[in-house]
Design a protein around this motif. Structure first.
Motif, PDB file in Angstrom:
ATOM      1  N   ALA A 137       0.818  -1.211   0.000  1.00 59.45           N
ATOM      2  CA  ALA A 137       0.000   0.000   0.000  1.00 59.45           C
ATOM      3  C   ALA A 137       0.855   1.265   0.000  1.00 59.45           C
ATOM      4  O   ALA A 137       0.503   2.259  -0.650  1.00 59.45           O
ATOM      5  CB  ALA A 137      -0.936  -0.013   1.204  1.00 59.45           C
ATOM      6  N   TYR A 138       1.971   1.238   0.727  1.00 59.47           N
ATOM      7  CA  TYR A 138       2.803   2.439   0.778  1.00 59.47           C
ATOM      8  C   TYR A 138       3.505   2.722  -0.543  1.00 59.47           C
ATOM      9  O   TYR A 138       3.826   3.869  -0.850  1.00 59.47           O
ATOM     10  CB  TYR A 138       3.824   2.333   1.909  1.00 59.47           C
ATOM     11  N   THR A 139       3.749   1.703  -1.322  1.00 62.59           N
ATOM     12  CA  THR A 139       4.314   1.938  -2.653  1.00 62.59           C
ATOM     13  C   THR A 139       3.332   2.728  -3.505  1.00 62.59           C
ATOM     14  O   THR A 139       3.714   3.674  -4.215  1.00 62.59           O
ATOM     15  CB  THR A 139       4.659   0.600  -3.333  1.00 62.59           C
ATOM     16  N   ILE A 140       2.051   2.362  -3.433  1.00 65.11           N
ATOM     17  CA  ILE A 140       1.020   3.097  -4.169  1.00 65.11           C
ATOM     18  C   ILE A 140       0.873   4.505  -3.623  1.00 65.11           C
ATOM     19  O   ILE A 140       0.789   5.487  -4.371  1.00 65.11           O
ATOM     20  CB  ILE A 140      -0.331   2.349  -4.081  1.00 65.11           C
ATOM     21  N   TYR A 141       0.836   4.606  -2.292  1.00 58.33           N
ATOM     22  CA  TYR A 141       0.645   5.908  -1.640  1.00 58.33           C
ATOM     23  C   TYR A 141       1.795   6.856  -1.978  1.00 58.33           C
ATOM     24  O   TYR A 141       1.587   8.016  -2.348  1.00 58.33           O
ATOM     25  CB  TYR A 141       0.556   5.700  -0.124  1.00 58.33           C
ATOM     26  N   ALA A 142       3.034   6.358  -1.844  1.00 56.27           N
ATOM     27  CA  ALA A 142       4.200   7.197  -2.117  1.00 56.27           C
ATOM     28  C   ALA A 142       4.237   7.646  -3.575  1.00 56.27           C
ATOM     29  O   ALA A 142       4.729   8.741  -3.889  1.00 56.27           O
ATOM     30  CB  ALA A 142       5.481   6.446  -1.768  1.00 56.27           C
ATOM     31  N   SER A 143       3.691   6.828  -4.474  1.00 52.34           N
ATOM     32  CA  SER A 143       3.688   7.204  -5.895  1.00 52.34           C
ATOM     33  C   SER A 143       2.863   8.461  -6.137  1.00 52.34           C
ATOM     34  O   SER A 143       3.174   9.245  -7.036  1.00 52.34           O
ATOM     35  CB  SER A 143       3.160   6.045  -6.748  1.00 52.34           C
ATOM     36  N   VAL A 163      12.308  12.889 -14.652  1.00 49.93           N
ATOM     37  CA  VAL A 163      13.566  13.322 -14.031  1.00 49.93           C
ATOM     38  C   VAL A 163      13.279  13.973 -12.677  1.00 49.93           C
ATOM     39  O   VAL A 163      13.964  13.710 -11.678  1.00 49.93           O
ATOM     40  CB  VAL A 163      14.318  14.307 -14.950  1.00 49.93           C
ATOM     41  N   ALA A 164      12.256  14.818 -12.649  1.00 42.36           N
ATOM     42  CA  ALA A 164      11.890  15.493 -11.405  1.00 42.36           C
ATOM     43  C   ALA A 164      11.482  14.497 -10.326  1.00 42.36           C
ATOM     44  O   ALA A 164      11.777  14.685  -9.145  1.00 42.36           O
ATOM     45  CB  ALA A 164      10.749  16.469 -11.672  1.00 42.36           C
ATOM     46  N   MET A 165      10.803  13.432 -10.720  1.00 44.70           N
ATOM     47  CA  MET A 165      10.386  12.414  -9.751  1.00 44.70           C
ATOM     48  C   MET A 165      11.596  11.731  -9.117  1.00 44.70           C
ATOM     49  O   MET A 165      11.621  11.485  -7.906  1.00 44.70           O
ATOM     50  CB  MET A 165       9.495  11.378 -10.439  1.00 44.70           C
ATOM     51  N   TYR A 166      12.604  11.428  -9.924  1.00 42.06           N
ATOM     52  CA  TYR A 166      13.807  10.786  -9.382  1.00 42.06           C
ATOM     53  C   TYR A 166      14.560  11.736  -8.446  1.00 42.06           C
ATOM     54  O   TYR A 166      15.092  11.304  -7.414  1.00 42.06           O
ATOM     55  CB  TYR A 166      14.722  10.321 -10.509  1.00 42.06           C
ATOM     56  N   VAL A 167      14.607  13.016  -8.790  1.00 47.03           N
ATOM     57  CA  VAL A 167      15.278  13.998  -7.931  1.00 47.03           C
ATOM     58  C   VAL A 167      14.566  14.081  -6.578  1.00 47.03           C
ATOM     59  O   VAL A 167      15.199  14.063  -5.512  1.00 47.03           O
ATOM     60  CB  VAL A 167      15.309  15.388  -8.600  1.00 47.03           C
ATOM     61  N   SER A 372      18.892  -3.115   6.393  1.00 46.50           N
ATOM     62  CA  SER A 372      17.815  -3.822   5.691  1.00 46.50           C
ATOM     63  C   SER A 372      16.623  -2.897   5.486  1.00 46.50           C
ATOM     64  O   SER A 372      15.987  -2.905   4.423  1.00 46.50           O
ATOM     65  CB  SER A 372      17.391  -5.063   6.486  1.00 46.50           C
ATOM     66  N   GLY A 373      16.326  -2.092   6.504  1.00 42.74           N
ATOM     67  CA  GLY A 373      15.238  -1.123   6.377  1.00 42.74           C
ATOM     68  C   GLY A 373      15.542  -0.063   5.342  1.00 42.74           C
ATOM     69  O   GLY A 373      14.666   0.348   4.574  1.00 42.74           O
ATOM     70  N   ARG A 374      16.795   0.387   5.301  1.00 44.09           N
ATOM     71  CA  ARG A 374      17.176   1.415   4.328  1.00 44.09           C
ATOM     72  C   ARG A 374      17.098   0.889   2.894  1.00 44.09           C
ATOM     73  O   ARG A 374      16.735   1.630   1.968  1.00 44.09           O
ATOM     74  CB  ARG A 374      18.588   1.915   4.650  1.00 44.09           C
ATOM     75  N   ILE A 375      17.447  -0.368   2.711  1.00 42.52           N
ATOM     76  CA  ILE A 375      17.320  -0.957   1.370  1.00 42.52           C
ATOM     77  C   ILE A 375      15.856  -0.981   0.941  1.00 42.52           C
ATOM     78  O   ILE A 375      15.526  -0.699  -0.224  1.00 42.52           O
ATOM     79  CB  ILE A 375      17.919  -2.383   1.352  1.00 42.52           C
ATOM     80  N   VAL A 376      14.959  -1.297   1.884  1.00 42.26           N
ATOM     81  CA  VAL A 376      13.519  -1.283   1.581  1.00 42.26           C
ATOM     82  C   VAL A 376      13.071   0.123   1.189  1.00 42.26           C
ATOM     83  O   VAL A 376      12.252   0.295   0.285  1.00 42.26           O
ATOM     84  CB  VAL A 376      12.705  -1.801   2.790  1.00 42.26           C
ATOM     85  N   VAL A 377      13.599   1.144   1.861  1.00 42.09           N
ATOM     86  CA  VAL A 377      13.273   2.528   1.518  1.00 42.09           C
ATOM     87  C   VAL A 377      13.608   2.810   0.054  1.00 42.09           C
ATOM     88  O   VAL A 377      12.806   3.385  -0.693  1.00 42.09           O
ATOM     89  CB  VAL A 377      14.041   3.515   2.434  1.00 42.09           C
ATOM     90  N   VAL A 378      14.785   2.395  -0.376  1.00 43.61           N
ATOM     91  CA  VAL A 378      15.211   2.627  -1.765  1.00 43.61           C
ATOM     92  C   VAL A 378      14.330   1.863  -2.740  1.00 43.61           C
ATOM     93  O   VAL A 378      13.874   2.411  -3.758  1.00 43.61           O
ATOM     94  CB  VAL A 378      16.692   2.215  -1.951  1.00 43.61           C
ATOM     95  N   VAL A 379      14.051   0.600  -2.435  1.00 47.30           N
ATOM     96  CA  VAL A 379      13.233  -0.231  -3.339  1.00 47.30           C
ATOM     97  C   VAL A 379      11.840   0.351  -3.498  1.00 47.30           C
ATOM     98  O   VAL A 379      11.320   0.475  -4.621  1.00 47.30           O
ATOM     99  CB  VAL A 379      13.159  -1.680  -2.809  1.00 47.30           C
ATOM    100  N   ILE A 380      11.211   0.729  -2.388  1.00 52.99           N
ATOM    101  CA  ILE A 380       9.852   1.277  -2.457  1.00 52.99           C
ATOM    102  C   ILE A 380       9.852   2.612  -3.193  1.00 52.99           C
ATOM    103  O   ILE A 380       8.962   2.891  -3.999  1.00 52.99           O
ATOM    104  CB  ILE A 380       9.262   1.432  -1.043  1.00 52.99           C
ATOM    105  N   ALA A 381      10.856   3.451  -2.920  1.00 53.90           N
ATOM    106  CA  ALA A 381      10.926   4.752  -3.596  1.00 53.90           C
ATOM    107  C   ALA A 381      11.048   4.587  -5.105  1.00 53.90           C
ATOM    108  O   ALA A 381      10.371   5.284  -5.887  1.00 53.90           O
ATOM    109  CB  ALA A 381      12.097   5.563  -3.053  1.00 53.90           C
ATOM    110  N   LEU A 382      11.890   3.669  -5.545  1.00 52.30           N
ATOM    111  CA  LEU A 382      12.062   3.442  -6.985  1.00 52.30           C
ATOM    112  C   LEU A 382      10.802   2.843  -7.610  1.00 52.30           C
ATOM    113  O   LEU A 382      10.415   3.219  -8.721  1.00 52.30           O
ATOM    114  CB  LEU A 382      13.265   2.517  -7.226  1.00 52.30           C
ATOM    115  N   ALA A 383      10.154   1.931  -6.882  1.00 56.49           N
ATOM    116  CA  ALA A 383       8.894   1.369  -7.381  1.00 56.49           C
ATOM    117  C   ALA A 383       7.819   2.444  -7.468  1.00 56.49           C
ATOM    118  O   ALA A 383       7.020   2.471  -8.416  1.00 56.49           O
ATOM    119  CB  ALA A 383       8.426   0.238  -6.459  1.00 56.49           C
ATOM    120  N   HIS A 390       4.233   6.157 -14.917  1.00 56.88           N
ATOM    121  CA  HIS A 390       3.465   5.392 -15.911  1.00 56.88           C
ATOM    122  C   HIS A 390       2.248   6.200 -16.352  1.00 56.88           C
ATOM    123  O   HIS A 390       1.507   6.741 -15.509  1.00 56.88           O
ATOM    124  CB  HIS A 390       3.014   4.059 -15.323  1.00 56.88           C
ATOM    125  N   PRO A 391       1.984   6.315 -17.644  1.00 49.97           N
ATOM    126  CA  PRO A 391       0.860   7.129 -18.131  1.00 49.97           C
ATOM    127  C   PRO A 391      -0.503   6.695 -17.593  1.00 49.97           C
ATOM    128  O   PRO A 391      -1.418   7.506 -17.469  1.00 49.97           O
ATOM    129  CB  PRO A 391       0.925   6.945 -19.659  1.00 49.97           C
TER     130      PRO A 391
END
Length: 492
Positions: A137-143, A163-167, A372-383, A390-391
């Motif tokens: 759910a947080y992946t959707i919410y953060a998006s 580009v702005a989203m990645y920044v 391990s938590g920090r890696i999850v932060v990166v994965v969720i942020a990129l997802a 996505h259009p």
């Protein structure tokens, strides 16, 4: 590109990173997981209240809700009404008990931990289930927050939205990585003040210019049918009832929103809970009122625009010089970042403290657990960036609504019952969480055409399942009932 606004944005983003660096340096070597994930339960009333509010009111309060009011009228105001009622009830009833219960339940630092320890259970099933729902759910919410950053930079500066989203994701990851809960709360505190200031100023100036007959305002404005009617279709048919019920249903989310109610657990004393409640409820009402007003003012000031989600952006840029507009538009960054950082940290804590260490790596060191938590932060942020770019990802308000519904339906009934029902059992909690989440998703997929927000049937299903499974099973042990009585005695 307006370079003055760009400079203001850069200064703002650097300031947020500096807060994270400052807290990281100050706290280095101090505390442990409770310090990183819960701020050591030492958060004061102002920071607790405004960080809870800012983590709640993501970019939808500056873009999504004003867009809905701009396009469809006052019939969409029921969302604000439902949120105001739900938020007030959450602070009044949930906050004082949850703080004390979480301490009594083996000093729990995450919501899944609290729910497990509340029943003195050795099973990790509930923690794993919670972590899975959190990450999904947080992946959707953060998006939704990342998407708002992309729209802002693309509209104002002409920068490619992706580009702005990645920044934006990089900045959020940066200070969440370094400072943990305290960095998130302190950045959210300042961002909450900025959001309130922007929403107070922009619509008032716009309405003043409209009233003065300024040439900046649109010369002719048309309104859809029943625009000023709180009953959207103009009559009490099913569509109107669905809008009203769905709007009020948004308030149910506050009873189970992990990144918000975790703030209640972090407040330093029961006395400060009452102060926080007054500050938080007042801030919430003001934010929602002026968000609705921004949508109405935008309609009167701008007239017809092609993209309703940019109503606040266009209004601010037309009225104010670049320095001021840059500061006010930074409020959108504030809203997006203050929610995304809280969601990423909640996901990290759910995985690291509730799955990685107790289930996957029982002998993991504290440092290993943090990473391990920090890696999850990166994965969720990129997802989240992938979804947002996505259009077909939908609107900001739509993405928020989907995630909000899952959390409210899954956790709302269980949190309420755990705090107010002595007879409630671990099995009932598991059943309530699973049933609420499943029914919410099924309703969204198969019955969204009814117009009824999925959180309502999901919440009802979660509540019913939790009660029936509890009553159909064995009573909790005497030690669980003693823990409940002790917690209530300390709270009241």
């Amino acid at each position: 590109m307006n370079y003055t606004e760009l400079v203001v944005f850069i200064i703002y983003l650097v300031a947020m990173l500096c807060i994270g660096v400052f807290i990281f340096v100050r706290a280095k070597g101090k505390g442990g997981e409770k310090e990183y994930f819960l701020g050591g339960r030492q958060m004061g009333p102002w920071v607790s209240a405004l960080s809870a509010g800012a983590s709640d009111m993501s970019a939808w309060v500056l873009m999504g809700l004003p867009a809905s009011i701009y396009a469809a009228g006052m019939g969409q105001t029921w969302i604000a009404v439902g949120l105001a009622i739900g938020y007030a009830l959450s602070w009044i009833f949930i906050a004082p008990r949850l703080r004390q219960f979480s301490i009594a339940a083996n000093d729990s630092i995450t919501l899944p931990q609290y729910l497990t320890n509340r029943f003195l259970s050795q099973s990790k099933a509930l923690q794993v289930i919670c972590a899975v729902i959190f990450i999904f759910a947080y992946t959707i919410y953060a998006s939704s927050s990342i998407k708002a950053c992309g729209i802002l930079f693309n509209t104002v500066l002409g920068i490619n939205a992706s580009v702005a989203m990645y920044v934006a994701a990089f900045i959020i990851i940066g200070y969440t990585f370094m400072g943990g809960f305290k960095a998130v709360c302190w950045t959210d505190f300042f961002q909450g003040l900025l959001m309130l200031g922007a929403l107070l100023i922009a619509p008032i100036f716009a309405l003043s210019l409209v009233n003065a007959g300024s040439g900046m305002a649109a010369s002719s404005v048309s309104f859809p049918d029943n625009y000023w009617n709180f009953i959207s279709s103009g009559r009490l048919d099913w569509n109107s009832w669905a809008d009203i019920l769905s709007g009020l249903g948004w308030g149910l989310g506050y009873f189970g929103m992990p990144h918000i109610i975790i703030r209640y657990m972090a407040i330093r004393s029961q006395k400060d809970v009452k102060k926080s409640a007054v500050i938080g409820i007042s801030w919430n009402i003001l934010i929602l009122f002026f968000s609705v007003l921004a949508g109405c003012a935008g309609r009167m000031f701008l007239g017809e625009i092609s993209d309703s989600s940019t109503v606040f952006i266009q209004m601010v840029r037309l009225i104010f010089p670049a320095v001021i507009s840059g500061i006010l538009l930074s409020a959108i960054l504030a809203a997006a970042m203050s929610t995304a950082d809280s969601q990423l940290l909640a996901s990290a804590s759910a995985f690291a403290a509730d799955v990685y260490k107790p289930v996957l790596r029982k002998q993991a060191s504290e440092k290993e657990m943090f990473w391990s938590g920090r890696i999850v932060v990166v994965v969720i942020a990129l997802a989240a960036v992938a979804i947002a770019s996505h259009p077909g990802s939908g609107t900001i308000m739509g993405l928020v609504g989907n995630a909000w519904g899952i959390f409210g339906a899954a956790f709302g009934p269980v949190i309420l019952l755990s705090l107010f029902w002595r007879r409630f059992t671990f099995a009932g909690a598991v059943a309530g969480i699973v049933a609420g989440a499943v029914v919410d998703v099924i309703w969204l997929a198969a019955f969204s055409g009814t117009g009824l927000y999925e959180i309502i049937p999901g919440f009802a299903a979660g509540l019913l399942a939790a009660v029936l499974v509890t009553l159909g099973g064995k009573k909790p042990g005497a030690d669980v009932e003693t823990l409940f009585d002790k917690s209530v005695a300390l709270t009241d």
